[in-house]
Motif scaffolding. Sequence first.
Motif, short mmCIF file in Angstrom:
data_model
loop_
_atom_site.label_atom_id
_atom_site.label_comp_id
_atom_site.label_asym_id
_atom_site.label_seq_id
_atom_site.Cartn_x
_atom_site.Cartn_y
_atom_site.Cartn_z
N ARG A 30 1.43 4.01 6.68
CA ARG A 30 1.69 2.78 7.44
C ARG A 30 0.40 1.97 7.54
NH1 ARG A 30 5.05 5.95 12.14
NH2 ARG A 30 3.12 7.16 12.04
N ILE A 31 0.50 0.69 7.24
CA ILE A 31 -0.65 -0.20 7.22
C ILE A 31 -0.45 -1.35 8.20
CG2 ILE A 31 -2.01 -1.80 5.80
CD1 ILE A 31 -1.35 -0.09 3.38
N ALA A 32 -1.51 -1.69 8.92
CA ALA A 32 -1.54 -2.87 9.78
C ALA A 32 -2.47 -3.89 9.15
CB ALA A 32 -2.02 -2.52 11.18
N CYS A 33 -1.97 -5.10 8.93
CA CYS A 33 -2.78 -6.20 8.42
C CYS A 33 -3.09 -7.13 9.59
CB CYS A 33 -2.04 -6.95 7.31
SG CYS A 33 -1.70 -5.95 5.85
N VAL A 34 -4.29 -7.04 10.11
CA VAL A 34 -4.67 -7.81 11.30
C VAL A 34 -5.37 -9.09 10.86
CG1 VAL A 34 -6.00 -7.80 13.44
CG2 VAL A 34 -4.91 -5.68 12.63
N SER A 35 -4.72 -10.21 11.12
CA SER A 35 -5.23 -11.52 10.68
C SER A 35 -5.45 -11.56 9.18
CB SER A 35 -6.54 -11.87 11.43
OG SER A 35 -6.35 -11.84 12.82
N ALA A 36 -4.61 -10.85 8.45
CA ALA A 36 -4.72 -10.79 6.99
C ALA A 36 -3.34 -10.94 6.36
CB ALA A 36 -5.37 -9.48 6.56
N PRO A 37 -2.70 -12.11 6.55
CA PRO A 37 -1.34 -12.28 6.01
C PRO A 37 -1.26 -12.25 4.50
CG PRO A 37 -2.20 -14.37 6.84
CD PRO A 37 -3.16 -13.31 7.27
N THR A 38 -2.34 -12.65 3.81
CA THR A 38 -2.33 -12.62 2.35
C THR A 38 -2.16 -11.19 1.86
OG1 THR A 38 -4.00 -14.36 2.50
CG2 THR A 38 -3.44 -13.56 0.31
N LEU A 39 -2.87 -10.27 2.49
CA LEU A 39 -2.77 -8.86 2.10
C LEU A 39 -1.35 -8.35 2.35
CD1 LEU A 39 -4.61 -6.47 1.07
CD2 LEU A 39 -4.49 -5.66 3.42
N TYR A 40 -0.80 -8.67 3.52
CA TYR A 40 0.58 -8.25 3.84
C TYR A 40 1.55 -8.72 2.76
CZ TYR A 40 5.26 -8.64 5.74
OH TYR A 40 6.63 -8.58 5.89
N ARG A 41 1.46 -9.97 2.38
CA ARG A 41 2.41 -10.54 1.42
C ARG A 41 2.28 -9.87 0.06
NH1 ARG A 41 4.61 -15.48 2.32
NH2 ARG A 41 3.89 -16.39 0.38
N HIS A 42 1.06 -9.54 -0.35
CA HIS A 42 0.88 -8.91 -1.65
C HIS A 42 1.36 -7.45 -1.63
CE1 HIS A 42 -1.16 -11.67 -4.50
NE2 HIS A 42 -1.29 -12.36 -3.40
N ILE A 43 1.19 -6.77 -0.52
CA ILE A 43 1.74 -5.41 -0.41
C ILE A 43 3.25 -5.46 -0.56
CG2 ILE A 43 2.16 -3.48 1.17
CD1 ILE A 43 -0.66 -3.92 2.27
N LYS A 44 3.89 -6.43 0.09
CA LYS A 44 5.33 -6.55 0.02
C LYS A 44 5.81 -7.00 -1.36
CE LYS A 44 7.13 -5.35 4.01
NZ LYS A 44 8.16 -4.28 4.08
N GLN A 45 4.98 -7.76 -2.07
CA GLN A 45 5.34 -8.15 -3.43
C GLN A 45 5.32 -6.93 -4.35
OE1 GLN A 45 2.77 -11.36 -4.69
NE2 GLN A 45 3.32 -12.62 -2.93
N ILE A 46 4.36 -6.03 -4.12
CA ILE A 46 4.26 -4.82 -4.93
C ILE A 46 5.38 -3.85 -4.60
CG2 ILE A 46 2.82 -2.80 -5.45
CD1 ILE A 46 0.37 -4.63 -4.84
N ASN A 47 5.62 -3.65 -3.32
CA ASN A 47 6.66 -2.72 -2.86
C ASN A 47 7.34 -3.29 -1.61
OD1 ASN A 47 8.29 -0.67 -1.95
ND2 ASN A 47 6.72 0.92 -1.97
N PRO A 48 8.50 -3.92 -1.75
CA PRO A 48 9.17 -4.54 -0.61
C PRO A 48 9.52 -3.57 0.51
CG PRO A 48 10.12 -5.28 -2.69
CD PRO A 48 9.21 -4.15 -3.02
N ASP A 49 9.57 -2.27 0.20
CA ASP A 49 9.96 -1.28 1.20
C ASP A 49 8.76 -0.63 1.89
OD1 ASP A 49 12.70 -1.64 0.65
OD2 ASP A 49 12.56 -0.29 -1.06
N PHE A 50 7.56 -1.06 1.53
CA PHE A 50 6.38 -0.40 2.10
C PHE A 50 6.30 -0.69 3.59
CE2 PHE A 50 2.03 0.89 2.70
CZ PHE A 50 1.87 1.90 1.76
N ASN A 51 5.83 0.31 4.35
CA ASN A 51 5.74 0.20 5.81
C ASN A 51 4.44 -0.51 6.18
OD1 ASN A 51 5.69 0.57 8.61
ND2 ASN A 51 6.63 2.59 8.47
N VAL A 52 4.52 -1.81 6.38
CA VAL A 52 3.34 -2.61 6.70
C VAL A 52 3.74 -3.71 7.67
CG1 VAL A 52 3.76 -4.05 4.64
CG2 VAL A 52 1.49 -4.07 5.74
N LYS A 53 2.85 -3.99 8.61
CA LYS A 53 3.09 -5.06 9.58
C LYS A 53 1.93 -6.04 9.54
CE LYS A 53 6.04 -2.52 12.82
NZ LYS A 53 7.25 -3.28 12.49
N VAL A 54 2.23 -7.30 9.87
CA VAL A 54 1.21 -8.34 9.89
C VAL A 54 1.01 -8.79 11.33
CG1 VAL A 54 2.95 -10.11 9.32
CG2 VAL A 54 0.50 -10.59 8.99
N PHE A 55 -0.20 -8.59 11.84
CA PHE A 55 -0.59 -9.03 13.17
C PHE A 55 -1.21 -10.42 13.01
CE2 PHE A 55 -0.10 -4.60 13.59
CZ PHE A 55 -0.11 -4.22 14.93
#
Length: 211
Positions: free
Chosen positions: A78-103
């Motif tokens: 599980r990954i938290a992207c804190v003030s890093a929406p670009t990283l969140y979006r690229h993780i989801k592009q690679i794996n839409p089911d990955f457990n990641v949240k964007v703060f």
Amino acid sequence: MSGEVAEPDEDLPQLSAETFAALSEFYQEQDIREQVVEGGDVHADVKEDWQLSQFWYSKQSADEMARKAMSAVGNQGRIACVSAPTLYRHIKQINPDFNVKVFEFDRRFAVHGSDFVFFDYKAPLSVPRELVEHFDLVFADPPFLSDECLTKTAVTMKYVGKKKMVLCTGAVMADLADRLLGLKLCKYQPLHANNLANQFQCFANFDFDSL
């Protein structure tokens, strides 16, 4: 009450055609910035809002850091992207089911539903209780290069994280990152889509470079 029709006040300022056109263009751009991404599409283009100190990573850097972060925690991590929406979006592009949240403070990203956690660095402990010590890796990119912003962001990182942390910020924050979180400078250097005057670096408390 008089029945006379009031005459226009000649003293009121009148907008020229050029000024009116400029104002119209400004408000149109503002409306676009305030629109959320249609359907939460992580592939849709989201413009930087410089008033929120938003500067997106280059596509190559975002993809490289996303893959490094995912590798650090594994498929079930599980990954938290804190003030890093670009990283969140690229993780989801690679794996839409990955457990990641964007703060994130920018509510345009609320379109991502339960993955979105409203975050104001000035209130570092104002996060859902169920997310305390929840994440295997916390990746943060504080919006401002100031001691206050990094210090309060560090509080959030420790509050929601278990152990692994990555920080992307200006090189000038190196000493404070070490004192607050024990983070060391990485060899990997992130790049931004729009070149920034300040040199940015990655800092981590594990071997981020080898991933």
